[in-house]
Each structure stands twice: as C-alpha cells, then as structure tokens.
Design a protein around this motif. Structure first.
Motif, PDB file in Angstrom:
ATOM      1  N   ASP A 177     121.137 -46.649 -13.751  1.00 40.14           N
ATOM      2  CA  ASP A 177     121.207 -47.690 -14.787  1.00 40.14           C
ATOM      3  C   ASP A 177     120.182 -47.390 -15.861  1.00 40.14           C
ATOM      4  O   ASP A 177     118.986 -47.674 -15.710  1.00 40.14           O
ATOM      5  CB  ASP A 177     120.946 -49.072 -14.168  1.00 40.14           C
ATOM      6  CG  ASP A 177     122.002 -49.426 -13.134  1.00 40.14           C
ATOM      7  OD1 ASP A 177     123.151 -48.993 -13.317  1.00 40.14           O
ATOM      8  OD2 ASP A 177     121.646 -50.107 -12.155  1.00 40.14           O
ATOM      9  N   PHE A 178     120.649 -46.771 -16.920  1.00 39.82           N
ATOM     10  CA  PHE A 178     119.759 -46.468 -18.032  1.00 39.82           C
ATOM     11  C   PHE A 178     119.810 -47.624 -19.029  1.00 39.82           C
ATOM     12  O   PHE A 178     120.887 -48.039 -19.461  1.00 39.82           O
ATOM     13  CB  PHE A 178     120.185 -45.162 -18.715  1.00 39.82           C
ATOM     14  CG  PHE A 178     119.451 -44.923 -20.013  1.00 39.82           C
ATOM     15  CD1 PHE A 178     118.110 -44.582 -20.014  1.00 39.82           C
ATOM     16  CD2 PHE A 178     120.106 -45.085 -21.228  1.00 39.82           C
ATOM     17  CE1 PHE A 178     117.443 -44.376 -21.211  1.00 39.82           C
ATOM     18  CE2 PHE A 178     119.449 -44.880 -22.415  1.00 39.82           C
ATOM     19  CZ  PHE A 178     118.114 -44.526 -22.411  1.00 39.82           C
ATOM     20  N   LYS A 179     118.629 -48.135 -19.349  1.00 42.62           N
ATOM     21  CA  LYS A 179     118.522 -49.209 -20.326  1.00 42.62           C
ATOM     22  C   LYS A 179     117.683 -48.722 -21.486  1.00 42.62           C
ATOM     23  O   LYS A 179     116.517 -48.347 -21.310  1.00 42.62           O
ATOM     24  CB  LYS A 179     117.863 -50.442 -19.696  1.00 42.62           C
ATOM     25  CG  LYS A 179     118.683 -51.060 -18.567  1.00 42.62           C
ATOM     26  CD  LYS A 179     117.967 -52.267 -17.999  1.00 42.62           C
ATOM     27  CE  LYS A 179     118.773 -52.897 -16.859  1.00 42.62           C
ATOM     28  NZ  LYS A 179     118.098 -54.081 -16.289  1.00 42.62           N
ATOM     29  N   PRO A 180     118.228 -48.680 -22.670  1.00 41.10           N
ATOM     30  CA  PRO A 180     117.443 -48.245 -23.831  1.00 41.10           C
ATOM     31  C   PRO A 180     116.239 -49.147 -24.016  1.00 41.10           C
ATOM     32  O   PRO A 180     116.299 -50.365 -23.818  1.00 41.10           O
ATOM     33  CB  PRO A 180     118.435 -48.363 -24.997  1.00 41.10           C
ATOM     34  CG  PRO A 180     119.782 -48.340 -24.361  1.00 41.10           C
ATOM     35  CD  PRO A 180     119.618 -49.004 -23.038  1.00 41.10           C
ATOM     36  N   PRO A 181     115.120 -48.607 -24.353  1.00 40.89           N
ATOM     37  CA  PRO A 181     113.908 -49.430 -24.544  1.00 40.89           C
ATOM     38  C   PRO A 181     114.085 -50.389 -25.712  1.00 40.89           C
ATOM     39  O   PRO A 181     114.710 -50.069 -26.731  1.00 40.89           O
ATOM     40  CB  PRO A 181     112.826 -48.380 -24.819  1.00 40.89           C
ATOM     41  CG  PRO A 181     113.560 -47.189 -25.305  1.00 40.89           C
ATOM     42  CD  PRO A 181     114.880 -47.192 -24.617  1.00 40.89           C
ATOM     43  N   GLU A 182     113.521 -51.588 -25.535  1.00 40.43           N
ATOM     44  CA  GLU A 182     113.674 -52.607 -26.572  1.00 40.43           C
ATOM     45  C   GLU A 182     112.710 -52.376 -27.724  1.00 40.43           C
ATOM     46  O   GLU A 182     113.077 -52.505 -28.892  1.00 40.43           O
ATOM     47  CB  GLU A 182     113.448 -53.997 -25.953  1.00 40.43           C
ATOM     48  CG  GLU A 182     114.451 -54.336 -24.865  1.00 40.43           C
ATOM     49  CD  GLU A 182     114.179 -55.689 -24.252  1.00 40.43           C
ATOM     50  OE1 GLU A 182     113.140 -56.303 -24.621  1.00 40.43           O
ATOM     51  OE2 GLU A 182     114.972 -56.133 -23.391  1.00 40.43           O
ATOM     52  N   ASN A 183     111.496 -52.067 -27.425  1.00 39.64           N
ATOM     53  CA  ASN A 183     110.485 -51.877 -28.462  1.00 39.64           C
ATOM     54  C   ASN A 183     110.093 -50.407 -28.498  1.00 39.64           C
ATOM     55  O   ASN A 183     109.119 -49.987 -27.881  1.00 39.64           O
ATOM     56  CB  ASN A 183     109.263 -52.750 -28.202  1.00 39.64           C
ATOM     57  CG  ASN A 183     109.612 -54.233 -28.187  1.00 39.64           C
ATOM     58  OD1 ASN A 183     110.419 -54.674 -29.001  1.00 39.64           O
ATOM     59  ND2 ASN A 183     109.009 -54.968 -27.259  1.00 39.64           N
ATOM     60  N   VAL A 184     110.906 -49.604 -29.159  1.00 42.82           N
ATOM     61  CA  VAL A 184     110.649 -48.172 -29.243  1.00 42.82           C
ATOM     62  C   VAL A 184     109.352 -47.898 -29.992  1.00 42.82           C
ATOM     63  O   VAL A 184     108.620 -46.953 -29.709  1.00 42.82           O
ATOM     64  CB  VAL A 184     111.848 -47.468 -29.921  1.00 42.82           C
ATOM     65  CG1 VAL A 184     111.571 -45.988 -30.098  1.00 42.82           C
ATOM     66  CG2 VAL A 184     113.101 -47.691 -29.122  1.00 42.82           C
ATOM     67  N   GLU A 185     109.036 -48.790 -30.979  1.00 38.14           N
ATOM     68  CA  GLU A 185     107.838 -48.559 -31.787  1.00 38.14           C
ATOM     69  C   GLU A 185     106.555 -48.671 -30.967  1.00 38.14           C
ATOM     70  O   GLU A 185     105.515 -48.109 -31.338  1.00 38.14           O
ATOM     71  CB  GLU A 185     107.782 -49.554 -32.944  1.00 38.14           C
ATOM     72  CG  GLU A 185     108.896 -49.403 -33.972  1.00 38.14           C
ATOM     73  CD  GLU A 185     110.212 -50.021 -33.471  1.00 38.14           C
ATOM     74  OE1 GLU A 185     110.159 -50.681 -32.401  1.00 38.14           O
ATOM     75  OE2 GLU A 185     111.261 -49.832 -34.107  1.00 38.14           O
ATOM     76  N   GLN A 186     106.616 -49.395 -29.832  1.00 35.19           N
ATOM     77  CA  GLN A 186     105.415 -49.574 -29.021  1.00 35.19           C
ATOM     78  C   GLN A 186     105.171 -48.397 -28.075  1.00 35.19           C
ATOM     79  O   GLN A 186     104.105 -48.316 -27.470  1.00 35.19           O
ATOM     80  CB  GLN A 186     105.518 -50.862 -28.214  1.00 35.19           C
ATOM     81  CG  GLN A 186     105.595 -52.112 -29.076  1.00 35.19           C
ATOM     82  CD  GLN A 186     105.708 -53.375 -28.242  1.00 35.19           C
ATOM     83  OE1 GLN A 186     105.738 -53.302 -27.013  1.00 35.19           O
ATOM     84  NE2 GLN A 186     105.789 -54.519 -28.914  1.00 35.19           N
ATOM     85  N   LEU A 187     106.154 -47.516 -27.939  1.00 38.90           N
ATOM     86  CA  LEU A 187     105.964 -46.349 -27.074  1.00 38.90           C
ATOM     87  C   LEU A 187     105.056 -45.336 -27.755  1.00 38.90           C
ATOM     88  O   LEU A 187     104.986 -45.264 -28.984  1.00 38.90           O
ATOM     89  CB  LEU A 187     107.316 -45.685 -26.774  1.00 38.90           C
ATOM     90  CG  LEU A 187     108.336 -46.518 -26.002  1.00 38.90           C
ATOM     91  CD1 LEU A 187     109.647 -45.762 -25.864  1.00 38.90           C
ATOM     92  CD2 LEU A 187     107.803 -46.879 -24.624  1.00 38.90           C
ATOM     93  N   PRO A 188     104.339 -44.533 -26.977  1.00 35.39           N
ATOM     94  CA  PRO A 188     103.538 -43.455 -27.581  1.00 35.39           C
ATOM     95  C   PRO A 188     104.453 -42.521 -28.367  1.00 35.39           C
ATOM     96  O   PRO A 188     105.469 -42.039 -27.856  1.00 35.39           O
ATOM     97  CB  PRO A 188     102.903 -42.758 -26.375  1.00 35.39           C
ATOM     98  CG  PRO A 188     102.949 -43.770 -25.276  1.00 35.39           C
ATOM     99  CD  PRO A 188     104.188 -44.586 -25.514  1.00 35.39           C
ATOM    100  N   GLN A 189     104.079 -42.280 -29.621  1.00 32.59           N
ATOM    101  CA  GLN A 189     104.926 -41.499 -30.516  1.00 32.59           C
ATOM    102  C   GLN A 189     104.535 -40.016 -30.518  1.00 32.59           C
ATOM    103  O   GLN A 189     104.957 -39.276 -31.426  1.00 32.59           O
ATOM    104  CB  GLN A 189     104.831 -42.069 -31.935  1.00 32.59           C
ATOM    105  CG  GLN A 189     105.271 -43.509 -32.056  1.00 32.59           C
ATOM    106  CD  GLN A 189     106.736 -43.694 -31.696  1.00 32.59           C
ATOM    107  OE1 GLN A 189     107.588 -42.913 -32.111  1.00 32.59           O
ATOM    108  NE2 GLN A 189     107.023 -44.732 -30.904  1.00 32.59           N
ATOM    109  N   ASP A 190     103.760 -39.572 -29.542  1.00 37.02           N
ATOM    110  CA  ASP A 190     103.321 -38.173 -29.522  1.00 37.02           C
ATOM    111  C   ASP A 190     104.521 -37.240 -29.411  1.00 37.02           C
ATOM    112  O   ASP A 190     105.487 -37.516 -28.682  1.00 37.02           O
ATOM    113  CB  ASP A 190     102.382 -37.924 -28.336  1.00 37.02           C
ATOM    114  CG  ASP A 190     101.137 -38.795 -28.434  1.00 37.02           C
ATOM    115  OD1 ASP A 190     100.878 -39.330 -29.516  1.00 37.02           O
ATOM    116  OD2 ASP A 190     100.449 -38.926 -27.399  1.00 37.02           O
TER     117      ASP A 190
END
Length: 1283
Positions: A177-190
C-alpha cells in the motif's frame, strides 16, 4: 565467518575545522610518508600530510558545495553555490574556471573513470558533461515520469504463486500500500548522486512531488534508463555497491528500520534490518568500500547527539554488523571516506570536528583458538560460537550465542592456566567482558565471569578515538597485549585484567618509532610476542619482571605489511618459526618465501595449510617442502583445522562452508595411532578415509613385524584382516604414494626383508602367527594369505581338513554341526574363479575334495561326473598323467607318464614331441636310471633316451639349430646325420672328428669343405685344410690370394723352397694388381666424397635463401614432406611447389616406411631432402674409408716384403691425405644447426622456434648415429719405414 578486525588506528592532529569533504588521490603511493589528503571546507581547500597531520592551505573559494579529486588530470574539481566549476592544481594552487551555471549548483559527482561529470542545478536539472565540460544531456529531474520507464506487468507469474520463505503464505496475500506523502515540502530535499563502479550508470536520489523520495537511474550519456518503484519513507542517502549488484537506501517501515537494497532496474531486492530506529537515529550517509566488502552507515542519535558508524559485511546472504564506532558530542566527525588505492580498500579516513584525523585500517580474520575447532563470529551485540569439532553448523546459524549489552567490536580466545577456554570481548563502550567456555560432550556452554570498565589513563595530550586498541591478543591468563598508534609512533600496551575490581588497566607501555600494523603471540614459556610496524620490521618484545615490556630485537624485515602472523611452536626451540601472510598475498616462513597468490593460511599440527585461488596446499614445517596439493572451489578460505581429526573447514566466497579431510592430515593422525600401537583405531580411520592399508606396515615395518601379535589381537574382525591382506603390494607406500608424510632416510627394514618380496614376507609371517593361535576367526584370513601367496592347493587342503573334522563330529553327535567348511569354501570361491579352483582341486588327485568343490561351485554334474568316473578306472600314475595333461601341467604330466614304464613310452614320446619337453624328458630319464634298476631295465631306459635324443635332434634341425642338432644326433647314434648337420654350419673340426669316429676318409671330406669356406670368406681356414690334407701347394696359396692375405702368402711361398718360383710368378703380380685396384678405389671414393660435400654446401645455401624469401618471394618457409612430421604437430604447409612433395600417405607399415625413407634419401638433385641424403651418403663414405686402415697397412707391409717401397709409399701417402680430408670436413658437414636440432623438443608455446622444429622433423629421417660427427678409431696403420 571472518570478523572485521582493527589492524591499526592512526591519530593525527590538525588545525582545520568545519571540513565538508575529504579527498584522496587513488594513484598515490601506499607509503604514508608520500601520501597526501585534501580537505575542503565551505571556502578553503587544504593539503594534509597523512604521516604527520601538517596542513597547508592551497586555495580559497567561497560557497563550495561539492569537491572531487580528478586523478587523470591531477587536479581538484570544485563546484560552488554560485554555479562555478573550478579546477585547482594541488601542487601550485592555480585555479582555472572550467564552466559556469547561471542558476547555481546543488551537487556534483564524477564517474569513476572521470570521463563524465554530473551536475545538479538549483532548478533541479541533471546536466551531464564530458571531461572537457561539453554538455552531453540535460534532464529535468522532477518532471513527470516517462511512461516508457514505468514498470509493466506482462503476466509472467503472480505474486500469489511465488515462494516467500519464512514470511509464509500470508506474504502472498499482503499488498504493498503505497501512499503518496501529503506534505512533500516538509521532507528533506537533499539530492545525492551515486555511480556504479564501472561508470556505466549513475543514480540520483531526490524528492518527487507525486511519489516522495525516489531515485532515477541514468546511463553514462545521461539518458534515463530506470525509475525506482514507489515506496514510502525512503531516506535521502544513496550508495551504489561498486560491484554493481545493489543500490542501498535507508527506509522506515512501521515495524522496523532497514537499509533497502534495490536492483539496477529500481526494484527492491532485499534489505539490511537495522538494530535501531531511523526515527530516533537517522542515517546521514552510506559509503561502500571500494572492494564492495564493507558498508559504512553513519548515523546521528537524536537523543544523545552521539554519532555512530556501523560497518556491515555479508556472508551466506546474511548481513553481519562487525564494528560500531561511537563519537560523542564533543568529538563528532564531519566527514569520512574509504581509501581507493589498490591494497588499501579497507582503510577508512575520518575527520573530526576538533581537527583530529583518524585513519582506521581493517582486515578480515577468523577468530579461532589453535585447533580447538571453536570459531567466534561477531554480529552486532551477539557473538556466535561454533564448535566444528562436534558439528558443522552453516552460518549464520551457530552452536551457541552470547548476547552482549553493547555492540561487540573484537574478541580473543585463549586457554587459562587450568587449560580452560576463556573468551574476552571488547565492545563499543570500551568494556572488556570475560567468559569461560565449557565443552561437555556435544554441547557448548559459557559463563560470564566479569565485565571490566576502562580505567582512565591518558596516553597522549589528545583523548583516544573510539576503538583505539588494535591487534589485541592474550599474553597471560590475566594479561592482554594491544597496540595504539599516535602520530608517526605507536605504543604496545600490556593490559591487566582485575576481575575483583571489575576494571582493566594499562600495566606497561612500550613505544615504537613506527606505526604498528600486526601482531601475534609467541612462545608462552619465554613470554614473548611479535609486533610488525608499518615499515615492515617485525619486532620481538618480551615480558620482564615487574610487568615491563622490553624490545629485544628486530626479528625479521618483511617487504610489506602482514595481514596475518602466527607463531609456530615445536618441541625443539630451533624449529620455531614465524609465519606471515603479506598484503601482496605472499606467504613467508621466517624469511623463506613459501608461495605467492595466497589467500589464507592455518596451522595444522606439523603442517601449514594455505589456500590459493583454486588450490589447497600443505607444507611440512620441519622441511618447509610442499607435500600435498588438491583442487578446491574457487575463492575458498581456511576457517580452522581440528586437532585429532583430519577435517579442514573451508568457507567459500558466498559464505557457505565445506569440510574436507585432506589425506596428509589423516596420515599424520594415523601415524600417531600406529606409533601408540592402536591398530584398531588406525584401521578404522584408514577405511573411512579410503587410504591404502599398506601404510599400516609401511609406517614402521620393523615395529610392525615385532608387534604383529598385537596387531592380530587388536583386529578382531576377520573381514578387516582379509581386507588388509588383499591390499598388500610389493611397494613401500611411505616412499611412493604417501612420501610427503615420511622421510625416506628414516625408513628401516628387517634384515632378511626385500621390498620385491614384501607380500610373501608378510603373508607368511601372518600365516605363521595365525596358525599358531588356532583361533577359528583366523580361518578366512589364512585362506586369504594362501590365495595372496598363490598357494590355492594349501587353502583347499585347509578347508578339506575342516570338512573331515566336521564329518567326524557329525558321526559322533546327533546335533547339527556348524558348516564352517562350506562357509570357508564359499569365501574362497569369492576370491578365486570357480573353474580355476576346480582345476586346483583336481590337481590334488583327491576325488572327494573335487566333488566337494564341484558341488559348492554350482557346476553341472553332467560336466564333471563322467570325466571323474573315467579317471577312476585308470592306473594311478596314468590317471595322474591324464589329470595333469587336462590341467596343462605338462612337466608334471611327463613325470607321471615316465613312471608308467616302457609300455607307455610311445605315449610319452608323442607327448614329448607335442609339447617340446625334450630337455625335461632327458633329465627325468637320467634320474630314473640313477635308481637301482636291473640290467634289462637300464637297457630299456637307454633305448628310450636314444629315441628322445633323435627326436630332439630332428626338432633342433627343423629350427635350423644345426650345431646343437649334430650333438643330439651323435648321442642318438646317427653319426651320418650328425656329420651332415655339422658340415652345413661349416663346423670343420666337428666334421673331421665325426668322420674319424665313423671311419670315413678325412682328407676327401676336408677338401670338399674348402669351396664353402671360401664362399664365407674364411680363406685362412680353407688354406689350412688345403695345406694339411691336399697335395697341390699352388691351390693352397691361391686361397690366401683370394682373401687378399698377401703377407701370409709371401710367408708360405718363402718357406716352401720347392715352390719358391710361385713368389714371383703368382704372388707378386697379384699383389701389384691389387695395389693398383686399391689406389683406384681410394681415388674414386675421394672424388665422390668431394662431390657430395660440395653439393651439400650448394644445397644449404639455396635452402637458406629460400627461408629468407629470396628465391620465391614468400615470407614463410615451406615444411616439406609433412608425412614425416609427428602426428601431434600442426605444422603442415598449406602450399606445395614441388612435384615430389607429400601425397598424404600414412606409411603405417614398416616396410612401406623404409621404402619411403629410401626414396627420401635419394641423391637426385631437387629432392627436398637432398641435404639429408647427402649427409647420409657422406657418413657412409667416411665409415667405409676409415675401416680400410688395417687393409692398407697389411698391403703396404706386403709391398715392403717384396721391396716395392715406392708403390707402398704412394699408397700410404694417398690414404693419409684421404683421412686428413675426411677429418677436416667434419665441421663443414655436421654443423651446429644439425647438432642443436637434436636437443629441440616440441612444446607448443608462443615462443616455439618453428624453423628449428622443422629442421628437427626433417633430420628424423637420419639414423641417430648419423646426426653426429663420425667417431673414427685410428690404429697404428702407418709403416715407419715409409714415413
């Protein structure tokens, strides 16, 4: 099962801080004095010497976001936040601007071959450039995925049908069950880039708006090849294993934290389950060692702010956590990297926040104790113990597991003073845990004795790094030795353990002037050890009073650092030696090189076992000679050997184990058992290992002969004795098959023993002892011994004797009798063919035994009963004759038929003629006559002898042995035939003797033999007979003249005064005519020799020009007459130019081959083998002329007798000149090329001289003696009067 052990940890101090990148030159020398490292901060580039830590600023560039060392151009490439790409020269500090990106750069990475560079711009584009900074391709990283790169299900099997291992069937029903992340901007952008080691692909880890963290795989040209499948909670770090198998990325699951391993196509393949939670301890970076053996995981503990570095290795599809380095918040490290130099792949460089520079050198090594069979494997907080002396447990399983509270970094195993195994664990918290290990039957137990803390002792001004103790080993029961490197020096520490206090302390410190890299324990009684420093010196260190360490001497100078060192201790101190395996895979015993390309070694009693890529070898340490070699699976390494057992445990590259029993170790154990007279145990091991049983006696034949009674008492199983007797051979196996385990000079034999009669000697010895004992269990071994000796009749007699005893017991008792005779006969029939055994029984003339054998052999009664009934009706001697004749025992049959008397002489004579037993018959009749016989019987025997002699003479005459036939005719009374046989062989003395005996005229008979003697060239004998029995002196003299015996003719003519005129009338003209003929013959032979010699020179010149391509323009020479070449050669020419070349015939018959060789030796001009034919003719001519020395000498003397000095002088001078010509021509005819061709041997290598090989094949036509200069034997042929 190897552990990752610390070889050395070097500490350096520098003033550089805030380091972001640590760069190394992969082409730099492995000598630390010449090695440099480069560190990059946000705005500076520094050079650091790895030997001293002294730093020097090279360049100042603000806003550095990426840096790499480009070894091809010897420059450092820097990428700045503003978009500049700069090349800095490490030697001069010159800065060149290579390219510029107006939007700025985030990161940069160059391919391993440094042909392609990848740049990530701030706008999220992937720009691929060449080494000249030409753009190859540009890709928008965060754009929508190309439908062609998406995964497609083509229906090749469903998940429900797949095997899911220990997860069970539930895993088949579980969906991802893959769920796309809701807040992509909060993930580390490295964004991170990683390359495969071959430079064909690179992967980029980034955050996608649709799927969150993912990665893309590009080829070298920048084209998108694959996109990873969608997974939740992937983390930024990414590292491609250099071998190309997996791409590692951290991943968080609800129930575990892992480092997921992806395939090149983006599919998740397997995982490494981490012992911590990524939520509490996130991973900051992943680094693979350059040889793909070690994965370094850098983490940051959020609660304690400590940094941890985990080192993982894989074996048998299991990931082992081998080392954990913990850095507290005051000593946090900024960056780390693996060394890329060849041979230094397991060297880890770490730069700390305080400016300290640490260099860790690791090596793989098995933690075992001697030959106990116990091996310890580190896996995180668990220590896996396996006792291979009890069972072979495949990894990652084990016999026993020790659980620790902290991560285990090292362990050492030894024995205490009570001969108990003790185990010391050194963990990541720098604590020592002491355990006692107990072995009870098949189980392995342990007991923790103490946990000891480190007592703070400052070693230097700087505090120690994590895991500073290297090369640790037991020295005494409560003492350990370890090494610590600080700067350019190192310290050897003597660590004492205090179980009561629960702490360990440093009792003594010995400082060395170079870094220590390896160590090992030495002779315990002398309390010494060995430590190798980085300059290759092996220092011998001893323990003195008051727990002080002293440097005794430099034991040895090695060319490189040692990966492993072990001390071999013997009963004699002179045999002790140090064994070292160096970095260049060379194995040394002291200073003697054993072998190269060695991958591992292990002591096995008196032997040193070592592995190469595909071989397992054993070296006898007393002689240091390689005594045994066998093939094994490619890449196997020695784990351990086991005392009192012939097993050797090997681990293959995948991690699986293999256990073998090398014969050399089995023989060593068997030898010890035989020395202890434990024959039963030795025999049992010989059978299990399938070793030839001859070694039981060949090990020490004198001792075996003296203790044969012990051997017979130990081996109670008669089948084992049968097996031993059957295996006996006339060969000393300690000198042949198993010579590697024995010294030939030490082998001794009994006084009356010969190896050619070993089987007879031992079988008779065993038979004697077994017969004396009288035990029934020895019955079948005795039969086996008789069969081995070829005494089948005695074996049958033994069985028949047992059968008679059974019959007597059966008559006296009504109880059933054990059928021992039947069982013995059944066993004998197993050893011997039934027909042969039946014939042996028949040869005993005992019909009861014959019937017993025939009944038990399942022979058809219709085959033997009529024959036996017929024999019973005959007289005894004649019956035995018939039996022996049937068995083809002709000599024995002849003896029996002679015993039948004169009435059976006709049968005997016909039997003698049929089998050619004339000599034996005469001998038997001679023995019969010597017995007391009547006169009538003697006359009858004499007549029988005469008839046998006449028959023998006829037999010899038919074989053309007329001289012997004449003697037998004489003995048989036929003098006429005896004289005729002697006359045929021209035995003139015997002819005259027989003629006188028979009353025939001797003179007439003698003169009748003269023509035949002259035909055979026996002119002197013909003259003698003519002179003695003839009346014509002239005819007698002519016999000498026909044989060119002129000296004798002159003597006879002068002695006979009555015929003195014959000297001038007959002898002188004949001599002068012969001299003229001889001179002409010598002149013709000289002319022919010179012509052949000159033609040979011309032919050789033409052949050389042909080889040089001057005649026909070809570059390669022809190989003519390929029919003569070896069947194995492939040198047959593909073109033919002459009409006389090979026709493809095989010439298999010797007649055709000789005919073909004569054709090849033809002197016809243009023959491809003309030079060979000329050499053959010249050799024959030389030998012909050289053999005329006596003839010329006698002729010259005869001429002197007749006072023809001038003629004699001319003949002697002519022949002398001819001999000188022959000798002076040898070097020109038999050249060095011809002589060297004899030593040429055909070896199909790239360096084979095919021109020389062609000559060798051509010269094979010549007889071997004709390929060398003729050996002329010169006699004193010259007359001094004429000289």
């Amino acid at each position: 099962m190897r552990n990752l052990k610390l070889q050395s940890c070097k500490q350096l101090s520098s003033k550089v801080s805030n380091v972001k990148y640590l760069l190394l030159d992969p082409n730099a020398s492995r000598k630390e004095i010449d090695s440099l490292a480069f560190v990059v901060t946000d705005s500076q580039l520094y050079e650091v010497k790895t030997s001293t830590g002294i730093s020097k600023e090279i360049a100042a560039v603000p806003g550095i976001v990426a840096a790499e060392y480009l070894a091809l151009n010897n420059e450092i490439c820097l990428a700045t936040e503003a978009g500049e790409v700069l090349a800095v020269s490490p030697s001069t500090g010159a800065i060149n601007e290579c390219t510029f990106c107006d939007v700025g750069l985030q990161c940069m990475s160059w391919s391993p071959d440094q042909e392609v560079g990848v740049f990530i711009t701030k706008s999220g584009n992937v720009v691929v450039m060449t080494c000249t900074y030409d753009v190859i391709h540009e890709h928008v990283l965060k754009e929508q995925c190309d439908p062609d790169s998406q995964f497609v299900n083509v229906g090749w099997g469903k998940k429900e049908t797949q095997f899911h291992g220990k997860e069970g069937k539930a895993a088949a029903k579980r969906t991802t069950d893959f769920k796309p992340p809701e807040n992509v901007e909060q993930l580390p952008q490295d964004i991170e880039i990683t390359w495969r080691a071959d430079g064909a692909y690179f992967a980029v880890s980034f955050v996608s708006a649709e799927a969150g963290r993912m990665f893309k795989v590009f080829n070298k040209e920048g084209d998108l090849s694959y996109i990873s499948e969608h997974w939740n909670d992937l983390q930024p770090p990414i590292a491609w294993r250099p071998s190309g198998t997996w791409i590692a990325m951290p991943q968080i699951f609800p129930n575990k934290s892992t480092v997921s391993l992806f395939e090149k196509n983006g599919l998740r393949h397997r995982e490494i389950v981490l012992p911590f939670s990524l939520n509490d301890e996130p991973i900051r970076s992943l680094r693979w060692s350059n040889d793909s053996d070690i994965l370094a995981i850098e983490t940051l503990d959020a609660s304690t702010q400590n940094q941890n570095l985990y080192l993982y290795t894989i074996g048998n599809y299991h990931w082992y956590l081998k080392q954990v380095l913990t850095f507290n918040r005051t000593e946090r490290f900024l960056c780390h990297c693996w060394d890329q130099r060849i041979g230094e792949e397991k060297t880890l460089h770490i730069w700390l926040e305080s400016g300290r520079y640490l260099i860790y050198r690791w090596r793989f090594e098995f933690d075992r104790y001697a030959r106990s069979g116990i091996v310890a494997v580190i896996d995180g907080k668990k220590l896996l113990l396996t006792d291979f002396s009890k069972a072979v447990v495949p990894p990652p399983m084990c016999s026993k597991e020790i659980q620790s509270d902290a991560y285990i970094n090292a362990c050492v195993i030894s024995k205490n003073n009570h001969e108990e195994l003790q185990l010391c664990i050194y963990d990541a918290s720098e604590e020592l845990q002491l355990y006692r290990v107990y072995r009870d039957g098949k189980s392995l137990d342990f007991e923790r004795v103490s946990v000891m803390q480190k007592m703070q002792i400052e070693l230097d001004l700087c505090s120690g790094p994590p895991l500073e103790l290297a090369n640790m080993f037991w020295f005494e029961e409560n003492c350990l030795v370890a090494t610590v490197n600080i700067g350019e020096k190192s310290k050897v520490l003597l660590i004492t353990l205090d179980e009561l206090v629960g702490a360990y302390s440093i009792a003594a410190v010995l400082q060395l002037n170079s870094n220590a890299v390896s160590s090992c324990m030495g002779f315990v009684m002398l309390e010494q050890c060995f430590v190798q420093t980085i300059n290759g010196k092996v220092e011998q260190i001893s323990l003195h009073s008051a727990n002080s360490l002293k440097l005794d001497k430099t034991y040895q100078q090695l060319e490189q650092n040692a990966l492993q060192m072990e001390w071999h201790q013997t009963q004699s101190a002179q045999g002790d030696c140090l064994i070292a395996l160096l970095n260049n895979q060379r194995l040394y015993i002291d200073s003697q090189l054993v072998s190269g390309d060695v991958t591992s070694f292990c002591l096995a009693g008196n032997y040193l076992a070592y592995t190469k890529l595909t071989e397992l070898n054993f070296v006898l340490l007393s002689t240091r000679q390689n005594v045994y070699k066998r093939n094994m699976e490619r890449g196997g390494r020695l784990v351990t050997t086991i005392v009192n057992d012939a097993r050797v445990v090997l681990q293959m590259p995948r991690g699986n184990l293999e256990v073998i029993s090398p014969r050399v170790l089995a023989l060593e154990i068997i030898g010890k058992l035989l020395d202890q007279q434990r024959y039963h145990d030795a025999f049992d091991m010989l059978r299990k290992q399938r070793i030839n049983l001859n070694i039981i006696c060949d090990h020490n034949l004198v001792r075996f002969v003296n203790n044969v009674h012990i051997f017979l008492s130990e081996i109670t199983n008669p089948n084992w004795l049968n097996l031993f007797l059957t295996d006996l051979q006339n060969e000393d196996f300690s000198k042949t098959m198993y010579a590697g385990n024995y010294t030939a000079a030490e082998q001794a034999y009994p006084e009356d023993f010969k190896i050619e009669s070993k089987v007879v000697y031992l079988c008779e010895l065993l038979c004697t002892h077994m017969t004396k004992s009288g035990h029934e269990r020895f019955r079948s071994p005795i039969i086996t011994a008789y069969v081995k000796l070829g005494k089948l009749e005695q074996a049958l007699q033994l069985i028949w004797h047992v059968k008679k005893q059974q019959n007597e017991i059966a008559k006296k008792s009504d109880e059933p009798v054990q059928e021992a005779a039947e069982e013995a006969l059944k066993y004998l029939l197993y050893l011997v063919d039934v027909n042969e055994l039946y014939n042996v029984a028949l040869g005993t003339y005992d019909f009861g035994l014959v019937l017993f054998v025939a009944q038990k052999s399942q022979k058809d009664p219709k085959e033997f009963l009529p024959f036996l009934n017929e024999l019973k009706q005959l007289e005894v001697n004649y019956r035995r004759f018939k039996i022996d004749e049937h068995l083809k025992r002709h000599v024995k049959a002849l003896e029996n038929i002679i015993k039948c008397g004169a009435e059976k002489f006709d049968v005997a004579l016909e039997f003698i003629k049929r089998h050619g037993l004339y000599r034996q018959a005469l001998q038997f009749y001679k023995l019969v006559k010597e017995e007391n016989k009547s006169e009538e019987q003697l006359n009858s025997l004499g007549e029988c002898q005469r008839q046998i002699c006449l028959a023998f003479a006829d037999h010899l005459r038919a074989k053309n042995e007329l001289d012997s036939a004449s003697i037998m005719y004489e003995r048989g009374g036929n003098l006429a035939q005896a004289m005729l046989s002697a006359k045929h062989v021209l035995d003139w003395r015997r002819v005259l003797m027989l003629a006188q005996k028979d009353g025939i005229d001797i003179a007439t008979l003698a003169l009748s033999m003269v023509p035949a003697l002259q035909e055979q060239g026996r002119y002197d004998i013909a003259h003698k007979l003519h002179k003695t029995y003839g009346t014509n002196f002239k005819e007698a003299l002519q016999c000498l003249l026909k044989g060119n015996l002129y000296l004798e003719a002159i003597l006879e003519a002068r002695l006979n005064i009555e015929e003195a005129n014959l000297l001038d009338e007959l002898v002188r003209p004949e001599l002068l005519a012969y001299t003229v003929q001889l001179q002409q013959q010598l002149a013709d032979d000289e002319k022919l020799f010179v012509e052949h010699k000159q033609r040979l020179q011309v032919v050789r010149v033409l052949a050389q020009q042909k080889r040089d391509g001057l005649l026909n323009g070809y570059d390669q020479p022809d190989i003519d007459e390929a029919d003569l070449l070896s069947d194995t050669t492939s040198l047959r020419s593909s073109r033919y130019t002459g009409s006389s070349q090979g026709t493809g015939k095989t010439f298999r018959s010797s007649k055709n081959r000789r005919k073909h060789e004569r054709k090849l030796l033809s002197l016809k001009p243009g023959n491809p083998f003309e030079d060979i034919a000329l050499i053959d003719a010249l050799y024959n001519q030389v030998m012909k002329l050289a053999n005329q020395q006596q003839q010329v000498r006698d002729t010259c003397k005869a001429l002197l007798e007749l006072q023809r000095d001038e003629v004699a002088a001319a003949l002697q001078t002519q022949y002398g000149h001819l001999l000188a010509l022959l000798q002076d021509s040898f070097d020109a005819i038999w050249t060095d090329e011809l002589l060297n061709a004899q030593a040429m041997q055909y070896k199909p290598t790239p360096y084979t001289d095919y021109t020389q090989l062609q000559n060798e094949q051509r010269f094979a036509v010549l007889a071997p003696q004709k390929r060398f200069k003729p050996q002329i034997t010169l006699i004193d042929w010259k007359c001094d009067v004429l000289a």
